[in-house]
Design a protein around this motif. Structure first.
Motif, mmCIF file in Angstrom:
data_model
loop_
_atom_site.group_PDB
_atom_site.id
_atom_site.type_symbol
_atom_site.label_atom_id
_atom_site.label_comp_id
_atom_site.label_asym_id
_atom_site.label_seq_id
_atom_site.Cartn_x
_atom_site.Cartn_y
_atom_site.Cartn_z
ATOM 1 N N LEU A 14 0.835 -1.214 0.000
ATOM 2 C CA LEU A 14 0.000 0.000 0.000
ATOM 3 C C LEU A 14 0.862 1.252 0.000
ATOM 4 C CD1 LEU A 14 -2.805 -0.998 2.555
ATOM 5 C CD2 LEU A 14 -2.978 -0.894 0.058
ATOM 6 N N LEU A 15 2.105 1.123 0.545
ATOM 7 C CA LEU A 15 3.015 2.269 0.562
ATOM 8 C C LEU A 15 3.494 2.641 -0.832
ATOM 9 C CD1 LEU A 15 5.178 1.224 3.662
ATOM 10 C CD2 LEU A 15 3.323 2.893 3.595
ATOM 11 N N ALA A 16 3.308 1.748 -1.794
ATOM 12 C CA ALA A 16 3.738 2.036 -3.166
ATOM 13 C C ALA A 16 2.723 2.881 -3.932
ATOM 14 C CB ALA A 16 3.990 0.730 -3.919
ATOM 15 N N VAL A 19 9.725 -0.107 -2.366
ATOM 16 C CA VAL A 19 8.663 -0.696 -1.541
ATOM 17 C C VAL A 19 8.481 -2.175 -1.898
ATOM 18 C CG1 VAL A 19 6.185 -0.658 -1.065
ATOM 19 C CG2 VAL A 19 7.467 1.478 -1.126
ATOM 20 N N THR A 20 8.514 -2.490 -3.191
ATOM 21 C CA THR A 20 8.373 -3.883 -3.626
ATOM 22 C C THR A 20 9.503 -4.746 -3.075
ATOM 23 O OG1 THR A 20 7.252 -3.185 -5.653
ATOM 24 C CG2 THR A 20 8.184 -5.396 -5.636
ATOM 25 N N GLN A 21 10.723 -4.187 -3.099
ATOM 26 C CA GLN A 21 11.873 -4.947 -2.582
ATOM 27 C C GLN A 21 11.724 -5.203 -1.076
ATOM 28 O OE1 GLN A 21 15.633 -3.053 -3.308
ATOM 29 N NE2 GLN A 21 16.819 -4.857 -2.736
ATOM 30 N N VAL A 22 11.319 -4.164 -0.339
ATOM 31 C CA VAL A 22 11.107 -4.332 1.111
ATOM 32 C C VAL A 22 10.005 -5.361 1.373
ATOM 33 C CG1 VAL A 22 10.269 -3.176 3.192
ATOM 34 C CG2 VAL A 22 11.946 -2.045 1.734
ATOM 35 N N ALA A 23 8.926 -5.298 0.601
ATOM 36 C CA ALA A 23 7.817 -6.244 0.780
ATOM 37 C C ALA A 23 8.263 -7.675 0.505
ATOM 38 C CB ALA A 23 6.655 -5.865 -0.144
#
Length: 201
Positions: free
Chosen positions: A41-43, A102-106
């Motif tokens: 959602l942060l993306a 954000v995708t990498q962190v997720a």
């Protein structure tokens, strides 16, 4: 190789523990992907920035192309519009970069949650199950070997005394009967040792 005990009580406990372990693993994976959806959602602000930046860059580029057609001052008008379009493209790139981060962190968080929690469940679940499987193989092999019943009877004598309390003891007790080689007492004690492991004679 036997995966489950032959005695109903122990077999039911083993099945229940296996079912709980598999359910926990499935819930862990599901929860990890739920956490991933929350992080993703942060993306959304990055997606909006990228979309707005691309749209603004395209509009400013079109305006610059149109301004270049103005006689005498077309090039002068086009330069600031083109600069603004380039800046808007920079905003779009920043939005795309935010989404990638954000995708990498997720992805890292989801993988870590799955690996750590599933490993924890496996460490708590598998060793006792494998130990029982190994022990049941040894006890069954011992029961089928010549003189194995004597050793199983000795194992019952040295095991928890509660297993022998409810059994009708021969004259002199089970230990004396075992020393005398009483086959009936040895068979009873051997059955107790097998039942303690979850096996039947």
């Amino acid at each position: 190789m036997r995966l489950y005990a032959q005695t109903p009580a122990r077999r039911n406990r083993q099945l229940l523990v296996d079912l709980i372990a598999v359910t926990l693993i499935a819930l862990t994976v599901r929860a990890a992907f739920f956490v991933r959806d929350i992080i993703m959602l942060l993306a959304e602000p990055g997606q909006k920035v990228e979309s707005s930046g691309d749209g603004l860059a395209e509009e400013l580029g079109n305006a610059g192309d149109a301004a270049s057609d103005v006689p005498l001052i077309g090039d002068v008008l086009k330069k600031p519009l083109q600069s603004a379009a380039d800046a808007s493209s920079g905003f779009a790139d920043a939005g795309a970069s935010l989404q990638a981060s954000v995708t990498q962190v997720a992805d890292v968080t989801t993988t870590a949650l799955i690996v750590i929690l599933v490993l924890l469940i496996l460490v708590l679940w598998l060793p006792p199950r494998l130990l029982w499987i190994r022990r049941s193989m040894i006890v069954r092999r011992l029961a089928d070997a010549p003189g194995g019943a004597d050793l199983l009877a000795l194992r019952a004598l040295t095991g928890p005394p509660a297993a022998l309390v409810e059994l009708p003891a021969p004259p002199g007790g089970f230990a004396d009967a075992w020393r005398r080689g009483d086959q009936e007492a040895i068979a009873t004690l051997s059955a107790v040792a097998l039942a303690h492991t979850g096996l039947r004679p």
